[in-house]
Design a protein around this motif. Structure first.
Motif, PDB file in Angstrom:
ATOM      1  N   GLY A  93       7.995 -32.139 -36.075  1.00  0.00           N
ATOM      2  CA  GLY A  93       6.733 -32.681 -35.590  1.00  0.00           C
ATOM      3  C   GLY A  93       6.136 -31.906 -34.442  1.00  0.00           C
ATOM      4  N   GLU A  94       6.889 -30.992 -33.869  1.00  0.00           N
ATOM      5  CA  GLU A  94       6.377 -30.256 -32.716  1.00  0.00           C
ATOM      6  C   GLU A  94       6.344 -28.745 -32.901  1.00  0.00           C
ATOM      7  OE1 GLU A  94       9.621 -29.585 -29.465  1.00  0.00           O
ATOM      8  OE2 GLU A  94       9.954 -31.620 -30.251  1.00  0.00           O
ATOM      9  N   VAL A  95       7.017 -28.223 -33.911  1.00  0.00           N
ATOM     10  CA  VAL A  95       7.083 -26.772 -34.083  1.00  0.00           C
ATOM     11  C   VAL A  95       5.712 -26.203 -34.438  1.00  0.00           C
ATOM     12  CG1 VAL A  95       7.669 -26.826 -36.563  1.00  0.00           C
ATOM     13  CG2 VAL A  95       8.441 -24.910 -35.125  1.00  0.00           C
ATOM     14  N   ASN A  96       5.388 -25.028 -33.881  1.00  0.00           N
ATOM     15  CA  ASN A  96       4.119 -24.355 -34.181  1.00  0.00           C
ATOM     16  C   ASN A  96       4.276 -22.855 -33.949  1.00  0.00           C
ATOM     17  OD1 ASN A  96       3.554 -23.769 -31.313  1.00  0.00           O
ATOM     18  ND2 ASN A  96       3.135 -25.972 -31.148  1.00  0.00           N
ATOM     19  N   LYS A  97       3.203 -22.100 -34.141  1.00  0.00           N
ATOM     20  CA  LYS A  97       3.302 -20.635 -34.057  1.00  0.00           C
ATOM     21  C   LYS A  97       3.526 -20.138 -32.632  1.00  0.00           C
ATOM     22  CE  LYS A  97      -1.642 -19.551 -33.709  1.00  0.00           C
ATOM     23  NZ  LYS A  97      -2.745 -18.778 -34.328  1.00  0.00           N
ATOM     24  N   ASN A 129       5.678 -21.910 -30.351  1.00  0.00           N
ATOM     25  CA  ASN A 129       7.001 -22.294 -29.830  1.00  0.00           C
ATOM     26  C   ASN A 129       8.138 -22.165 -30.829  1.00  0.00           C
ATOM     27  OD1 ASN A 129       6.781 -24.447 -31.602  1.00  0.00           O
ATOM     28  ND2 ASN A 129       6.625 -26.032 -30.041  1.00  0.00           N
ATOM     29  N   TRP A 130       7.881 -21.644 -32.031  1.00  0.00           N
ATOM     30  CA  TRP A 130       8.901 -21.663 -33.076  1.00  0.00           C
ATOM     31  C   TRP A 130      10.164 -20.892 -32.708  1.00  0.00           C
ATOM     32  CZ3 TRP A 130      10.657 -17.201 -35.451  1.00  0.00           C
ATOM     33  CH2 TRP A 130       9.864 -16.054 -35.311  1.00  0.00           C
ATOM     34  N   THR A 131      10.044 -19.841 -31.916  1.00  0.00           N
ATOM     35  CA  THR A 131      11.243 -19.086 -31.538  1.00  0.00           C
ATOM     36  C   THR A 131      12.152 -19.937 -30.654  1.00  0.00           C
ATOM     37  OG1 THR A 131      10.052 -18.085 -29.670  1.00  0.00           O
ATOM     38  CG2 THR A 131      10.110 -16.847 -31.736  1.00  0.00           C
ATOM     39  N   ARG A 132      11.552 -20.700 -29.755  1.00  0.00           N
ATOM     40  CA  ARG A 132      12.348 -21.550 -28.865  1.00  0.00           C
ATOM     41  C   ARG A 132      12.996 -22.698 -29.643  1.00  0.00           C
ATOM     42  NH1 ARG A 132       7.673 -20.623 -25.933  1.00  0.00           N
ATOM     43  NH2 ARG A 132       6.884 -22.766 -26.183  1.00  0.00           N
ATOM     44  N   VAL A 133      12.240 -23.257 -30.605  1.00  0.00           N
ATOM     45  CA  VAL A 133      12.790 -24.328 -31.445  1.00  0.00           C
ATOM     46  C   VAL A 133      13.973 -23.797 -32.255  1.00  0.00           C
ATOM     47  CG1 VAL A 133      12.335 -25.837 -33.420  1.00  0.00           C
ATOM     48  CG2 VAL A 133      10.640 -25.635 -31.581  1.00  0.00           C
ATOM     49  N   LEU A 134      13.818 -22.610 -32.825  1.00  0.00           N
ATOM     50  CA  LEU A 134      14.859 -22.020 -33.674  1.00  0.00           C
ATOM     51  C   LEU A 134      16.158 -21.774 -32.901  1.00  0.00           C
ATOM     52  CD1 LEU A 134      14.414 -21.324 -36.670  1.00  0.00           C
ATOM     53  CD2 LEU A 134      14.301 -18.920 -36.020  1.00  0.00           C
ATOM     54  N   LEU A 169       2.963 -17.682 -39.303  1.00  0.00           N
ATOM     55  CA  LEU A 169       3.249 -16.784 -38.187  1.00  0.00           C
ATOM     56  C   LEU A 169       2.079 -15.852 -37.900  1.00  0.00           C
ATOM     57  CD1 LEU A 169       6.913 -15.867 -39.195  1.00  0.00           C
ATOM     58  CD2 LEU A 169       6.144 -17.692 -37.661  1.00  0.00           C
ATOM     59  N   PRO A 170       1.956 -15.386 -36.667  1.00  0.00           N
ATOM     60  CA  PRO A 170       0.864 -14.464 -36.318  1.00  0.00           C
ATOM     61  C   PRO A 170       0.875 -13.225 -37.202  1.00  0.00           C
ATOM     62  CG  PRO A 170       1.944 -15.279 -34.342  1.00  0.00           C
ATOM     63  CD  PRO A 170       2.792 -15.726 -35.501  1.00  0.00           C
ATOM     64  N   VAL A 171      -0.303 -12.723 -37.507  1.00  0.00           N
ATOM     65  CA  VAL A 171      -0.421 -11.576 -38.408  1.00  0.00           C
ATOM     66  C   VAL A 171       0.295 -10.353 -37.845  1.00  0.00           C
ATOM     67  CG1 VAL A 171      -2.601 -10.737 -37.454  1.00  0.00           C
ATOM     68  CG2 VAL A 171      -2.058 -10.309 -39.859  1.00  0.00           C
ATOM     69  N   GLU A 172       0.452 -10.289 -36.543  1.00  0.00           N
ATOM     70  CA  GLU A 172       1.141  -9.158 -35.921  1.00  0.00           C
ATOM     71  C   GLU A 172       2.612  -9.073 -36.312  1.00  0.00           C
ATOM     72  OE1 GLU A 172      -2.260 -10.230 -33.162  1.00  0.00           O
ATOM     73  OE2 GLU A 172      -0.776 -11.314 -34.364  1.00  0.00           O
ATOM     74  N   ILE A 173       3.172 -10.176 -36.823  1.00  0.00           N
ATOM     75  CA  ILE A 173       4.608 -10.167 -37.146  1.00  0.00           C
ATOM     76  C   ILE A 173       4.938 -10.640 -38.563  1.00  0.00           C
ATOM     77  CG2 ILE A 173       5.167 -10.559 -34.711  1.00  0.00           C
ATOM     78  CD1 ILE A 173       5.879 -13.425 -35.380  1.00  0.00           C
ATOM     79  N   ASN A 174       3.973 -11.150 -39.323  1.00  0.00           N
ATOM     80  CA  ASN A 174       4.305 -11.750 -40.625  1.00  0.00           C
ATOM     81  C   ASN A 174       4.357 -10.758 -41.786  1.00  0.00           C
ATOM     82  OD1 ASN A 174       1.614 -11.246 -41.261  1.00  0.00           O
ATOM     83  ND2 ASN A 174       1.030 -13.404 -41.410  1.00  0.00           N
ATOM     84  N   LEU A 175       4.134  -9.460 -41.506  1.00  0.00           N
ATOM     85  CA  LEU A 175       4.251  -8.383 -42.506  1.00  0.00           C
ATOM     86  C   LEU A 175       3.228  -8.494 -43.642  1.00  0.00           C
ATOM     87  CD1 LEU A 175       8.159  -8.151 -42.808  1.00  0.00           C
ATOM     88  CD2 LEU A 175       6.649  -6.837 -41.315  1.00  0.00           C
TER      89      LEU A 175
END
Length: 318
Positions: A123-127, A129-134, A219-225
């Motif tokens: 319910g809180e994960v987003n583009k 904060n996802w690294t911190r959640v993971l 994910l941001p276009v800078e990293i989603n390949l």
């Protein structure tokens, strides 16, 4: 009495025919297709459409990690008529020139972080904060095996790029040593785990998440390949993978996700393979199915200018 004998002869003839099976001319023509696990849903629909239009053809599909399937062809003598890879470079690096002479690019995708209704912190994960959640110790997450499946090494590249993008020093090492990181042979194996809640998050292709009605962090276009405009930035990420020979390694660098297709040189049913490939690359056939199921279309085009494409396919190329 004569009529009885005729009837008996007819019945005996029918019994013999039934015992021997249908005549060879009526037997379905087998067409073996190896394809990336991420193409399972669209290829199932393409198979149904093609067999309906060609009742004499029996398509036999095998889904798996693209690199693993390529090695099945080169190392294990596995024969297939058509091979569709989630990374066109698998064909260029593992099959050419010995077992393939050309490579047609036809679709693209993006890596997303997929999650389900039972995922922790869904319910809180987003583009942002996802690294911190993971990285939370109670979160279970995973990716596919890098040496078997392109989605696996692309997942690692996304983490490398994310470390730079978010300026989160040590993210990649922390991710690789996370106690609840799981690795599975194929990316498609992760879907059921996320659906059931056995895994909270998994790196997956966007098209697969869409096809299975699962939520995902775009994910941001800078990293989603996904975007060719960022090809240079993507190339700063790299992973060491198993090469063609035992003990050999190759360095694979990040690049936009592009799918490739070829007909191996040893295809048992070359004629039928060409006809099926024409349907796959047809804008009103297979390409329409891929687009409908969440994938962008690339080309179709040859991977290199020097590719000797079959004459039957050239009218479909851009």
């Amino acid at each position: 009495m004569k009529q009885f004998r005729k009837t008996l002869v007819l019945l005996l003839a029918l019994a013999v025919m039934a015992a021997l099976g249908a005549p060879a001319a009526m037997a379905a023509e087998k067409l073996v297709v190896f394809h990336a696990g991420s193409l399972a849903a669209p290829m199932a629909k393409i198979e149904a459409l093609y067999e309906k239009a060609h009742p004499g053809i029996d398509i036999q599909r095998e889904a798996g990690g693209s690199a693993a399937l390529a090695r099945k062809i080169t190392d294990l003598g596995g024969q297939c008529d058509v091979f569709l890879s989630a990374d066109y470079m698998v064909i260029d690096k593992l099959l050419r020139p010995a077992t393939a002479s050309w490579n047609a690019l036809f679709a693209s995708n993006a890596i997303v972080l997929m999650y389900g209704p039972k995922s922790k912190y869904g319910g809180e994960v987003n583009k942002d904060n996802w690294t911190r959640v993971l990285m939370r110790p109670d979160v279970r997450w995973g990716h596919s095996e890098p040496n078997a499946d392109p989605c696996g090494y692309r997942s690692l590249m996304v983490l490398q790029l994310a470390e730079k993008f978010y300026k989160d020093k040590g993210l990649y090492v922390n991710a690789m040593t996370h106690p609840n990181r799981a690795v599975r042979p194929k990316a498609i194996d992760l879907v059921a785990m996320v659906e059931s809640g056995a895994m909270d998050y998994a790196f997956e292709y966007k098209s697969v998440a869409v096809q299975h009605n699962l939520k995902y962090v775009d994910l941001p276009v800078e990293i989603n390949l996904k975007d060719p405009a960022y090809a240079k930035a993507y190339s700063t990420a790299s992973v060491q993978l198993a090469g063609k020979a035992p003990g050999e390694t190759i360095t694979t660098r990040g690049e936009p996700i592009v799918y490739g297709l070829t007909i191996p040189k040893g295809a048992p049913n070359m004629k039928a393979a060409l006809e099926f490939t024409k349907f796959v690359l047809d804008p009103k056939g297979g390409l329409a199915v891929f687009a409908e199921m969440g994938q962008d279309i690339v080309g179709p085009q040859a991977s290199t200018a020097g590719d000797k494409m079959p004459a039957e396919l050239k009218p479909l190329l851009k």
